[in-house]
Write a protein that holds these residues in place. Sequence first.
Motif, PDB file in Angstrom:
ATOM      1  N   ALA A   1      37.110  47.809  35.563  1.00 46.74           N
ATOM      2  CA  ALA A   1      36.534  46.949  34.531  1.00 46.74           C
ATOM      3  C   ALA A   1      37.104  47.283  33.159  1.00 46.74           C
ATOM      4  CB  ALA A   1      35.011  47.093  34.532  1.00 46.74           C
ATOM      5  N   ARG A   2      37.320  48.567  32.897  1.00 47.01           N
ATOM      6  CA  ARG A   2      37.929  48.959  31.611  1.00 47.01           C
ATOM      7  C   ARG A   2      39.365  48.459  31.528  1.00 47.01           C
ATOM      8  NH1 ARG A   2      35.747  55.198  31.624  1.00 47.01           N
ATOM      9  NH2 ARG A   2      33.698  54.815  30.673  1.00 47.01           N
TER      10      ARG A   2
ATOM     11  N   LEU B   1      37.257  44.602  29.568  1.00 45.77           N
ATOM     12  CA  LEU B   1      35.870  44.254  29.302  1.00 45.77           C
ATOM     13  C   LEU B   1      35.308  45.148  28.205  1.00 45.77           C
ATOM     14  CD1 LEU B   1      34.459  43.734  32.919  1.00 45.77           C
ATOM     15  CD2 LEU B   1      35.311  42.018  31.336  1.00 45.77           C
ATOM     16  N   SER B   2      34.390  44.604  27.435  1.00 39.10           N
ATOM     17  CA  SER B   2      33.774  45.358  26.350  1.00 39.10           C
ATOM     18  C   SER B   2      32.871  46.455  26.913  1.00 39.10           C
ATOM     19  CB  SER B   2      32.950  44.425  25.456  1.00 39.10           C
ATOM     20  OG  SER B   2      31.877  43.871  26.187  1.00 39.10           O
TER      21      SER B   2
ATOM     22  N   ALA C   1      29.858  47.235  26.130  1.00 40.19           N
ATOM     23  CA  ALA C   1      28.504  46.735  26.380  1.00 40.19           C
ATOM     24  C   ALA C   1      28.437  45.955  27.692  1.00 40.19           C
ATOM     25  CB  ALA C   1      28.057  45.845  25.219  1.00 40.19           C
ATOM     26  N   ARG C   2      29.477  45.176  27.987  1.00 38.97           N
ATOM     27  CA  ARG C   2      29.504  44.408  29.232  1.00 38.97           C
ATOM     28  C   ARG C   2      29.662  45.333  30.439  1.00 38.97           C
ATOM     29  NH1 ARG C   2      30.178  39.052  30.250  1.00 38.97           N
ATOM     30  NH2 ARG C   2      31.069  38.473  32.281  1.00 38.97           N
ATOM     31  N   ILE C   3      30.472  46.358  30.296  1.00 36.74           N
ATOM     32  CA  ILE C   3      30.648  47.313  31.400  1.00 36.74           C
ATOM     33  C   ILE C   3      29.337  48.017  31.723  1.00 36.74           C
ATOM     34  CG2 ILE C   3      31.782  49.466  32.042  1.00 36.74           C
ATOM     35  CD1 ILE C   3      34.217  48.551  30.455  1.00 36.74           C
TER      36      ILE C   3
ATOM     37  N   GLY D   1      26.172  47.055  30.773  1.00 38.93           N
ATOM     38  CA  GLY D   1      25.084  46.156  31.117  1.00 38.93           C
ATOM     39  C   GLY D   1      25.227  45.482  32.458  1.00 38.93           C
ATOM     40  N   LEU D   2      26.441  45.068  32.824  1.00 33.30           N
ATOM     41  CA  LEU D   2      26.624  44.305  34.056  1.00 33.30           C
ATOM     42  C   LEU D   2      27.077  45.140  35.239  1.00 33.30           C
ATOM     43  CD1 LEU D   2      28.339  41.018  32.755  1.00 33.30           C
ATOM     44  CD2 LEU D   2      25.934  41.430  33.302  1.00 33.30           C
ATOM     45  N   HIS D   3      27.759  46.245  34.998  1.00 30.69           N
ATOM     46  CA  HIS D   3      28.343  47.001  36.101  1.00 30.69           C
ATOM     47  C   HIS D   3      27.702  48.381  36.285  1.00 30.69           C
ATOM     48  CE1 HIS D   3      31.557  44.017  36.606  1.00 30.69           C
ATOM     49  NE2 HIS D   3      31.651  43.991  35.278  1.00 30.69           N
TER      50      HIS D   3
ATOM     51  N   ARG E   1      23.329  48.800  36.786  1.00 33.60           N
ATOM     52  CA  ARG E   1      22.699  48.485  38.068  1.00 33.60           C
ATOM     53  C   ARG E   1      22.778  49.657  39.034  1.00 33.60           C
ATOM     54  NH1 ARG E   1      23.812  43.052  41.706  1.00 33.60           N
ATOM     55  NH2 ARG E   1      22.313  43.536  43.377  1.00 33.60           N
TER      56      ARG E   1
END
Length: 309
Positions: free
Chosen positions: A208-209, A213-214, A216-218, A220-222, A225
Amino acid sequence: MLKYFFIRLLSAIPVLFLVILITFILVRLAPGGPFDQERAAPPAVLANLNKQYHLDDPVVVQFKDYLVNLLRGDFGPSFKYPTRTVTEIILTGLPPTLELGLYALLFAMFVGISTGVMAGLKPNSAQDYIPMTIAMIGICLPSFVLGPLLILGFGIGLEWFPVSGWGDSPGDKVLPAITLGAAYAAYIARLTRGGMLDVMSQDYIRTARAKGLSPARIVGLHALRGALAPVVAFAGPAAAGLLSGSFVVETIYQIPGLGRFYLQAAFNRDYTMILGTTIFFATLIILFNFISDVIQAWINPKLRQSLSK
């Protein structure tokens, strides 16, 4: 999945039976009785009371009769308040206890998750050491010590919040919720930090990095969870513990909740009230653990695959 859930539900039956049996035996073995007063009643009066409540029957017969009534949904009358049933008292004290537990759980989840995420993103730094040190203090500080300290500091000293009562004012809920939820917030913070450290080193996070991806997105979304899996596993016992562990907090802040009734029942040797509240709390603990297992299976694909085999 359905087979797993069905087995978990069936396993609750012997657990509840053991809780009822052990509690029934312990209250009978405790010294004193439900009709003991500072001034002893005449023997004839005690004999009539024991006969009225069937306490003169053999213990085995008493246990059998209690189980039969319990299957009908009847917890019996309270020995301390003979004009009220145990069910009525539970329903009276349940709303404040549920409300207090909900506020404490929200406080623990918000503070614990946010603090754990911040510490896990920068391990071995001040952003990690400071909140984790505070979390360790929160774990070591029991509610019967933290409660009076908060009352002295924010209630009596600064006069920001009321020190007792449970009314419609939001300020009445702040100190009790913090007192009850502080230890659980500390546990959740440490679990979240450990989960974040484990997840942030995974290959899919590096992928993801690499995709640009930002942060915050990494997170929050990945990352979040997967990092919250141990928190979800802990949430069920934590929610049950918050509801069943409010005795001290309700006593400190004079909250008319179920925990306070339970404590009074123990002092008064109110057999039916002790049994009724114990069964009720045990059922809540089993229910919250079951819900926690369902959520954990939902967010964890590996667990779902293992259950489907």
